[in-house]
Design a protein around this motif. Sequence first.
Motif, PDB file in Angstrom:
ATOM      1  N   ILE A 322       0.824  -1.208   0.000  1.00  0.00           N
ATOM      2  CA  ILE A 322       0.000   0.000   0.000  1.00  0.00           C
ATOM      3  C   ILE A 322       0.856   1.255   0.000  1.00  0.00           C
ATOM      4  O   ILE A 322       0.644   2.180  -0.800  1.00  0.00           O
ATOM      5  CB  ILE A 322      -0.968  -0.011   1.204  1.00  0.00           C
ATOM      6  CG1 ILE A 322      -1.977  -1.160   1.058  1.00  0.00           C
ATOM      7  CG2 ILE A 322      -1.686   1.326   1.326  1.00  0.00           C
ATOM      8  CD1 ILE A 322      -2.850  -1.369   2.272  1.00  0.00           C
ATOM      9  N   ILE A 323       1.849   1.306   0.883  1.00  0.00           N
ATOM     10  CA  ILE A 323       2.663   2.520   0.954  1.00  0.00           C
ATOM     11  C   ILE A 323       3.534   2.676  -0.289  1.00  0.00           C
ATOM     12  O   ILE A 323       3.815   3.801  -0.731  1.00  0.00           O
ATOM     13  CB  ILE A 323       3.526   2.567   2.239  1.00  0.00           C
ATOM     14  CG1 ILE A 323       4.530   1.406   2.294  1.00  0.00           C
ATOM     15  CG2 ILE A 323       2.636   2.578   3.474  1.00  0.00           C
ATOM     16  CD1 ILE A 323       5.483   1.481   3.484  1.00  0.00           C
ATOM     17  N   ALA A 324       3.964   1.537  -0.879  1.00  0.00           N
ATOM     18  CA  ALA A 324       4.768   1.613  -2.104  1.00  0.00           C
ATOM     19  C   ALA A 324       3.966   2.242  -3.242  1.00  0.00           C
ATOM     20  O   ALA A 324       4.520   2.991  -4.059  1.00  0.00           O
ATOM     21  CB  ALA A 324       5.254   0.225  -2.500  1.00  0.00           C
ATOM     22  N   ARG A 325       2.673   1.945  -3.283  1.00  0.00           N
ATOM     23  CA  ARG A 325       1.825   2.534  -4.332  1.00  0.00           C
ATOM     24  C   ARG A 325       1.682   4.040  -4.191  1.00  0.00           C
ATOM     25  O   ARG A 325       1.377   4.738  -5.161  1.00  0.00           O
ATOM     26  CB  ARG A 325       0.441   1.879  -4.319  1.00  0.00           C
ATOM     27  CG  ARG A 325       0.366   0.591  -5.100  1.00  0.00           C
ATOM     28  CD  ARG A 325      -1.057   0.297  -5.549  1.00  0.00           C
ATOM     29  NE  ARG A 325      -1.963   0.196  -4.421  1.00  0.00           N
ATOM     30  CZ  ARG A 325      -2.264  -0.945  -3.792  1.00  0.00           C
ATOM     31  NH1 ARG A 325      -1.713  -2.074  -4.197  1.00  0.00           N
ATOM     32  NH2 ARG A 325      -3.098  -0.962  -2.781  1.00  0.00           N
ATOM     33  N   THR A 326       1.896   4.542  -2.984  1.00  0.00           N
ATOM     34  CA  THR A 326       1.786   5.993  -2.778  1.00  0.00           C
ATOM     35  C   THR A 326       3.099   6.711  -3.081  1.00  0.00           C
ATOM     36  O   THR A 326       3.178   7.932  -2.935  1.00  0.00           O
ATOM     37  CB  THR A 326       1.363   6.311  -1.328  1.00  0.00           C
ATOM     38  OG1 THR A 326       2.430   5.976  -0.436  1.00  0.00           O
ATOM     39  CG2 THR A 326       0.101   5.559  -0.947  1.00  0.00           C
ATOM     40  N   GLY A 327       4.124   5.964  -3.476  1.00  0.00           N
ATOM     41  CA  GLY A 327       5.406   6.575  -3.820  1.00  0.00           C
ATOM     42  C   GLY A 327       6.475   6.463  -2.767  1.00  0.00           C
ATOM     43  O   GLY A 327       7.588   6.985  -2.940  1.00  0.00           O
ATOM     44  N   GLY A 534      -0.141   5.527   9.587  1.00  0.00           N
ATOM     45  CA  GLY A 534      -0.232   6.805  10.274  1.00  0.00           C
ATOM     46  C   GLY A 534       1.092   7.547  10.288  1.00  0.00           C
ATOM     47  O   GLY A 534       1.126   8.771  10.116  1.00  0.00           O
ATOM     48  N   ALA A 535       2.185   6.814  10.480  1.00  0.00           N
ATOM     49  CA  ALA A 535       3.502   7.441  10.543  1.00  0.00           C
ATOM     50  C   ALA A 535       3.886   8.084   9.220  1.00  0.00           C
ATOM     51  O   ALA A 535       4.663   9.046   9.187  1.00  0.00           O
ATOM     52  CB  ALA A 535       4.550   6.403  10.940  1.00  0.00           C
ATOM     53  N   LEU A 536       3.349   7.577   8.117  1.00  0.00           N
ATOM     54  CA  LEU A 536       3.649   8.103   6.791  1.00  0.00           C
ATOM     55  C   LEU A 536       2.543   9.024   6.264  1.00  0.00           C
ATOM     56  O   LEU A 536       2.556   9.419   5.099  1.00  0.00           O
ATOM     57  CB  LEU A 536       3.879   6.948   5.817  1.00  0.00           C
ATOM     58  CG  LEU A 536       5.143   6.119   6.085  1.00  0.00           C
ATOM     59  CD1 LEU A 536       5.083   4.785   5.366  1.00  0.00           C
ATOM     60  CD2 LEU A 536       6.399   6.897   5.685  1.00  0.00           C
ATOM     61  N   ASP A 537       1.569   9.343   7.129  1.00  0.00           N
ATOM     62  CA  ASP A 537       0.452  10.210   6.738  1.00  0.00           C
ATOM     63  C   ASP A 537      -0.289   9.671   5.519  1.00  0.00           C
ATOM     64  O   ASP A 537      -0.671  10.427   4.615  1.00  0.00           O
ATOM     65  CB  ASP A 537       0.951  11.635   6.450  1.00  0.00           C
ATOM     66  CG  ASP A 537       1.526  12.291   7.694  1.00  0.00           C
ATOM     67  OD1 ASP A 537       0.892  12.172   8.760  1.00  0.00           O
ATOM     68  OD2 ASP A 537       2.601  12.896   7.602  1.00  0.00           O
ATOM     69  N   VAL A 538      -0.479   8.349   5.502  1.00  0.00           N
ATOM     70  CA  VAL A 538      -1.217   7.722   4.402  1.00  0.00           C
ATOM     71  C   VAL A 538      -2.679   7.581   4.804  1.00  0.00           C
ATOM     72  O   VAL A 538      -2.989   6.982   5.842  1.00  0.00           O
ATOM     73  CB  VAL A 538      -0.626   6.338   4.053  1.00  0.00           C
ATOM     74  CG1 VAL A 538      -1.496   5.629   3.014  1.00  0.00           C
ATOM     75  CG2 VAL A 538       0.803   6.489   3.536  1.00  0.00           C
ATOM     76  N   SER A 539      -3.567   8.123   3.999  1.00  0.00           N
ATOM     77  CA  SER A 539      -4.999   7.996   4.263  1.00  0.00           C
ATOM     78  C   SER A 539      -5.590   6.924   3.355  1.00  0.00           C
ATOM     79  O   SER A 539      -5.314   6.876   2.164  1.00  0.00           O
ATOM     80  CB  SER A 539      -5.709   9.335   4.016  1.00  0.00           C
ATOM     81  OG  SER A 539      -5.554   9.739   2.670  1.00  0.00           O
ATOM     82  N   THR A 540      -6.368   6.032   3.933  1.00  0.00           N
ATOM     83  CA  THR A 540      -7.051   4.965   3.210  1.00  0.00           C
ATOM     84  C   THR A 540      -8.150   4.423   4.106  1.00  0.00           C
ATOM     85  O   THR A 540      -8.050   4.503   5.340  1.00  0.00           O
ATOM     86  CB  THR A 540      -6.085   3.825   2.815  1.00  0.00           C
ATOM     87  OG1 THR A 540      -6.844   2.695   2.344  1.00  0.00           O
ATOM     88  CG2 THR A 540      -5.230   3.377   3.984  1.00  0.00           C
ATOM     89  N   LYS A 541      -9.155   3.850   3.502  1.00  0.00           N
ATOM     90  CA  LYS A 541     -10.240   3.271   4.291  1.00  0.00           C
ATOM     91  C   LYS A 541      -9.779   2.065   5.095  1.00  0.00           C
ATOM     92  O   LYS A 541     -10.462   1.625   6.028  1.00  0.00           O
ATOM     93  CB  LYS A 541     -11.406   2.885   3.380  1.00  0.00           C
ATOM     94  CG  LYS A 541     -11.077   1.790   2.372  1.00  0.00           C
ATOM     95  CD  LYS A 541     -12.258   1.479   1.465  1.00  0.00           C
ATOM     96  CE  LYS A 541     -11.923   0.379   0.454  1.00  0.00           C
ATOM     97  NZ  LYS A 541     -13.069   0.118  -0.438  1.00  0.00           N
ATOM     98  N   GLU A 542      -8.606   1.518   4.753  1.00  0.00           N
ATOM     99  CA  GLU A 542      -8.072   0.377   5.499  1.00  0.00           C
ATOM    100  C   GLU A 542      -7.458   0.808   6.833  1.00  0.00           C
ATOM    101  O   GLU A 542      -7.217  -0.022   7.696  1.00  0.00           O
ATOM    102  CB  GLU A 542      -7.002  -0.355   4.670  1.00  0.00           C
ATOM    103  CG  GLU A 542      -7.472  -0.879   3.324  1.00  0.00           C
ATOM    104  CD  GLU A 542      -8.556  -1.927   3.449  1.00  0.00           C
ATOM    105  OE1 GLU A 542      -8.602  -2.625   4.479  1.00  0.00           O
ATOM    106  OE2 GLU A 542      -9.370  -2.055   2.512  1.00  0.00           O
TER     107      GLU A 542
END
Length: 556
Positions: A322-327, A534-542
């Motif tokens: 998931i985080i890899a897809r965000t760059g 949360g630590a990477l400020d990634v928002s997702t419904k998961e």
Amino acid sequence: MLTTLYKKLQSVTSKLNIIQCNSLSFIWVSALVFTACFNIAFFAKVIDALSMNNKDDYLLFGSFIIFIFCVLNILFTLFFVKPIRKPLLVILLCCSALGSYFSLFYGIYIDNDMLVNIFQTNTYEAITLLNGKLVLWFIIFGLLPSLFVIFFIKVKKISFLKSATLRTVNILISVAILGALYFSLPGEYSFFLKTNKSTLKLISPTNYIYALGDMVNKHYKSEVPFTHIGEDAKRKIATNPQKKKLIIIVVGETSRAQNFSLNGYERETNPLLSKQSNLFNFEHASSCGTATAISVPCMFSNMPRKSFDRTLAINEDNVLDIIARTGVNVYWKDNDSNCKEVCNRVPTLEINKTEPAELCKGGLCYDIQLLNGLDQYINERTDDTVIVIHTNGSHGPAYHERYQKDQEKFTPACKSTEIDSCSQQELVNAYDNTIVNVDFVLNSTIELLKKHSDQFSTAMLYMSDHGESLGEDGFYLHGAPYRIAPKQQTHIPMIFWLSDSFMNNHRINKTCLADKAKNDQNVSHDNLFHTVLGALDVSTKEYDPSLDIFKSCEYE
């Protein structure tokens, strides 16, 4: 060549007095041998579970002996048919010899999870399990009986009709006996099975046959389309210029919280970490499983332990995907058996186990080698970065090979893989030295992050995959069924180190986080997925903020 050797052996044995028996005698003796020789660990557990101070306890214990014999008699009657009866018996003898050894001497329960762990064990780990006692046990209970069956037993031929009739009668008698046993002690059986269900995983050979069937079934179940989750994931764009984030996730191996001086252990096993500021040691963390093949996929999955399914987990995205897809730059570096399919879709490197010579010997590298080359890799990053290092940690039974000579703080240390032959103190000494090494590796990781704190906002998250038993209550190593696993296998060390800039960026209240680390009884592997997002400020419904370690300690 093998055919020639086999024929010569047959020629020799044909001149000897071969034992002749009918098919039923062959089945009965086989069932008796398996009952008596390969189920000692089960009977020992039954004795422990029963008080053995009244007639009913002795009757129940005796009924278990008859019960196992009858079940095996039925199974062998069904499957011991020409031409597969001898090859099948030989396979069962060899497998049961190995299984019974680990169950009897190490308290190992054989189930699907244990088989998965066995099949994913690398060559080096498998070799460390070999010792003189195991080889001798296998020769006596596996190899010699197999050779005896092959060359000295001859089953007399009878007609198909007679054989079918005898087998049918044999099965019906066994079924009748089983029914009589159960209905004579229904309450005792029900209570025992309700309170000691996992003990059935000690019954050989049904334990590994059932586990193998379960594993094959789940393998075919795993051949399903891969599921993507978190496709809505996005990183929040900071309104003010700030440092990019660098997080190193250290996946520990077989380290138990009980032996960390940070958790109150009387020995100083964490001399370096104890001096670090901004270190948050979660004293009550628990693992998802008791074996690497379960715990590592669970750590990075969004499934909580209570509903975790390994087959489903390895066939859907985990937090790294998931985080890899965000760059985010994601990089996995491994010094254990492998990443258990967690890192399949991200850049991965297994450390070079041939150099430098002082850090890698005989196919094993010390964990400090995982940091080699990371300095250059970090210098080349310009965006948020997550590095996962999978350590070899405190993996047994060769504890003495997990640390360098100058880390042998506690002596005398057990230097044998035949750990049950060492004294309890020698075993604990060797294990505690591995924790000293863990302390050194984690401290070195923190110092590496400090070196890059001008360029990045840095953090280290450390969790062990599971704990370890050192002989307590007859358990050694790990992999016990979770519902009966001793606390030593499920209570894990969990340590976070955060730079000042990381805490400032996330508005983390240091006092709140320290209090949470000391008192929160519910932290576990379940928190890693959501804490990383949360630590990477990634928002997702998961993302579930209630499982984000840092979220509850943010100030306005």
